[in-house]
Write a protein that holds these residues in place. Structure first.
Motif, PDB file in Angstrom:
ATOM      1  N   GLN A   1       0.803  -1.222   0.000  1.00 50.69           N
ATOM      2  CA  GLN A   1       0.000   0.000   0.000  1.00 50.69           C
ATOM      3  C   GLN A   1       0.840   1.277   0.000  1.00 50.69           C
ATOM      4  O   GLN A   1       0.282   2.376   0.046  1.00 50.69           O
ATOM      5  N   PHE A   2       2.160   1.150  -0.062  1.00 44.84           N
ATOM      6  CA  PHE A   2       3.051   2.315  -0.052  1.00 44.84           C
ATOM      7  C   PHE A   2       2.795   3.186   1.182  1.00 44.84           C
ATOM      8  O   PHE A   2       2.605   4.406   1.099  1.00 44.84           O
TER       9      PHE A   2
ATOM     10  N   ILE B   1       8.287   6.778   1.269  1.00 46.48           N
ATOM     11  CA  ILE B   1       7.436   5.610   1.058  1.00 46.48           C
ATOM     12  C   ILE B   1       8.151   4.354   1.553  1.00 46.48           C
ATOM     13  O   ILE B   1       9.326   4.130   1.258  1.00 46.48           O
TER      14      ILE B   1
ATOM     15  N   SER C   1       8.258   0.603   1.004  1.00 50.73           N
ATOM     16  CA  SER C   1       7.824  -0.334  -0.032  1.00 50.73           C
ATOM     17  C   SER C   1       8.926  -1.358  -0.278  1.00 50.73           C
ATOM     18  O   SER C   1      10.008  -1.287   0.325  1.00 50.73           O
TER      19      SER C   1
ATOM     20  N   GLN D   1       7.991   6.097  -7.308  1.00 49.76           N
ATOM     21  CA  GLN D   1       6.772   5.693  -6.602  1.00 49.76           C
ATOM     22  C   GLN D   1       6.078   6.925  -6.040  1.00 49.76           C
ATOM     23  O   GLN D   1       6.733   7.815  -5.495  1.00 49.76           O
TER      24      GLN D   1
ATOM     25  N   VAL E   1       2.413   8.095  -3.835  1.00 47.38           N
ATOM     26  CA  VAL E   1       1.192   7.713  -3.118  1.00 47.38           C
ATOM     27  C   VAL E   1       0.517   8.984  -2.617  1.00 47.38           C
ATOM     28  O   VAL E   1       1.187   9.917  -2.169  1.00 47.38           O
TER      29      VAL E   1
ATOM     30  N   ASN F   1      -2.963   9.970  -0.242  1.00 43.46           N
ATOM     31  CA  ASN F   1      -4.062   9.474   0.590  1.00 43.46           C
ATOM     32  C   ASN F   1      -5.019  10.606   0.936  1.00 43.46           C
ATOM     33  O   ASN F   1      -4.611  11.745   1.148  1.00 43.46           O
TER      34      ASN F   1
ATOM     35  N   ARG G   1      -7.088   6.132  -1.883  1.00 40.88           N
ATOM     36  CA  ARG G   1      -5.630   6.094  -2.015  1.00 40.88           C
ATOM     37  C   ARG G   1      -5.259   5.922  -3.484  1.00 40.88           C
ATOM     38  O   ARG G   1      -5.815   5.078  -4.201  1.00 40.88           O
TER      39      ARG G   1
ATOM     40  N   ARG H   1      -1.978   5.137  -5.884  1.00 42.41           N
ATOM     41  CA  ARG H   1      -0.599   4.664  -5.921  1.00 42.41           C
ATOM     42  C   ARG H   1      -0.155   4.545  -7.372  1.00 42.41           C
ATOM     43  O   ARG H   1      -0.906   4.052  -8.219  1.00 42.41           O
ATOM     44  N   SER H   2       1.039   4.991  -7.654  1.00 38.10           N
ATOM     45  CA  SER H   2       1.593   4.778  -8.991  1.00 38.10           C
ATOM     46  C   SER H   2       3.068   4.430  -8.870  1.00 38.10           C
ATOM     47  O   SER H   2       3.766   4.910  -7.963  1.00 38.10           O
ATOM     48  N   GLU H   3       3.515   3.597  -9.776  1.00 39.94           N
ATOM     49  CA  GLU H   3       4.911   3.141  -9.776  1.00 39.94           C
ATOM     50  C   GLU H   3       5.386   3.022 -11.214  1.00 39.94           C
ATOM     51  O   GLU H   3       4.676   2.495 -12.075  1.00 39.94           O
TER      52      GLU H   3
END
Length: 296
Positions: free
Chosen positions: A54-55, A68, A70, A160, A162, A164, A175, A177-179
């Motif tokens: 969930q970072f 983050i 991760s 990465q 995130v 929220n 939330r 999230r991108s990577e």
């Protein structure tokens, strides 16, 4: 239910916890396990898995920013005396060149140590980080970003992000999230965007999406500081397209999908007074049983 089965059930609930509600779920599953000590030790691996996926963000000890936590941030280190070494997790923040231990239950970082980055990849990584933070400030009001070089792969980098948003007063949380993996050897940018939204006012509705992205790196982009902003420009275009598609999907769901789930009006073509439902039911039963009572 055996204690092991209770722990497995509790772990499964935790892994499905909506954004920002992991503590609420943890408090609820306490009733399943009925033993706080067993619960904490038994679900620790599930909490770790959840946090990395969930970072989850952490305050970097000694610094005024978050990073983050991760898999990309994980450092495998050996600790302990000779002959009794154990491999443990530490996580690092390339921005401050700091590594730390992380408590997956309290979500607190501790024991900061200095870490020197790889000199070959650090100049472009730092430029990519600066461009990412600029992009973050323009598009994610409360976002956190971390940028990593890949150990032993000088031509690969990971971005990465995130963001929220928790609003329990209005019964929703979300939330983003991108990577992205930038691979100059393969000349590709591969990434994913994961979105989780939970709305729970008088109900329980969750949205989970995953959007994959694959781009070719143009010849004009190289692993030099001047190209970092160009990488983020490519990412910005793709994420903007995705957000627009989500907006179109929401509009279509409101106009078509949800309306198709039920009739706008019952067969009588008039709205049902839900406060009188019990009265309707009682009247129907009395009518059906009228003959059983006889006539006076």
């Amino acid at each position: 239910m055996e204690p092991e089965e209770r722990i497995r059930a509790a772990s499964n609930f935790l892994l499905q916890a909506p954004p920002g509600e992991i503590n609420d779920v943890l408090n609820d599953v306490r009733n399943i396990v009925s033993d706080d000590e067993v619960l904490q030790s038994g679900v620790l691996s599930a909490l770790r898995e959840y946090n990395l996926a969930q970072f989850i963000t952490a305050e970097v000890p000694g610094h005024q920013h978050q990073c983050i936590v991760s898999e990309a941030a994980r450092l495998k280190v050996t600790e302990g005396e000779e002959g009794e070494e154990e491999e443990t997790d530490r996580f690092w923040d390339p921005r401050s060149r700091t590594s730390f231990k992380f408590d997956h239950l309290s979500l607190e970082a501790s024991d900061p140590q200095s870490v020197e980055p790889e000199p070959e990849s650090e100049p472009f990584r730092a430029a990519l980080e600066a461009s990412t933070l600029t992009y973050l400030g323009a598009h994610f009001r409360s976002g956190v970003a971390s940028v990593f070089s890949v150990p032993e792969k000088a031509d690969q980098y990971i971005i990465q992000v995130v963001a929220n948003k928790y609003n329990p007063a209005n019964f929703w949380s979300g939330r983003w999230r991108s990577e992205y993996i930038i691979d100059f050897g393969a000349r590709t940018i591969t990434g994913k965007v994961l979105l989780n939204v939970h709305y729970y006012e008088q109900g329980n509705v969750q949205l989970e999406t995953k959007h994959a992205i694959s781009l070719a790196v143009p010849p004009t982009i190289t692993a030099t500081a001047t190209s970092a902003s160009k990488v983020l420009a490519l990412i910005e275009v793709e994420e903007s397209k995705y957000q627009e598609s989500l907006g179109d999907t929401y509009q279509e769901m409101g106009e078509k999908t949800f309306k198709g789930l039920r009739r706008a009006l019952p067969m009588t073509r008039s709205k049902l007074d839900w406060d009188k439902v019990l009265g309707y039911k009682l009247g129907a039963e009395l009518t059906a049983n009228k003959g059983a009572f006889g006539s006076s």
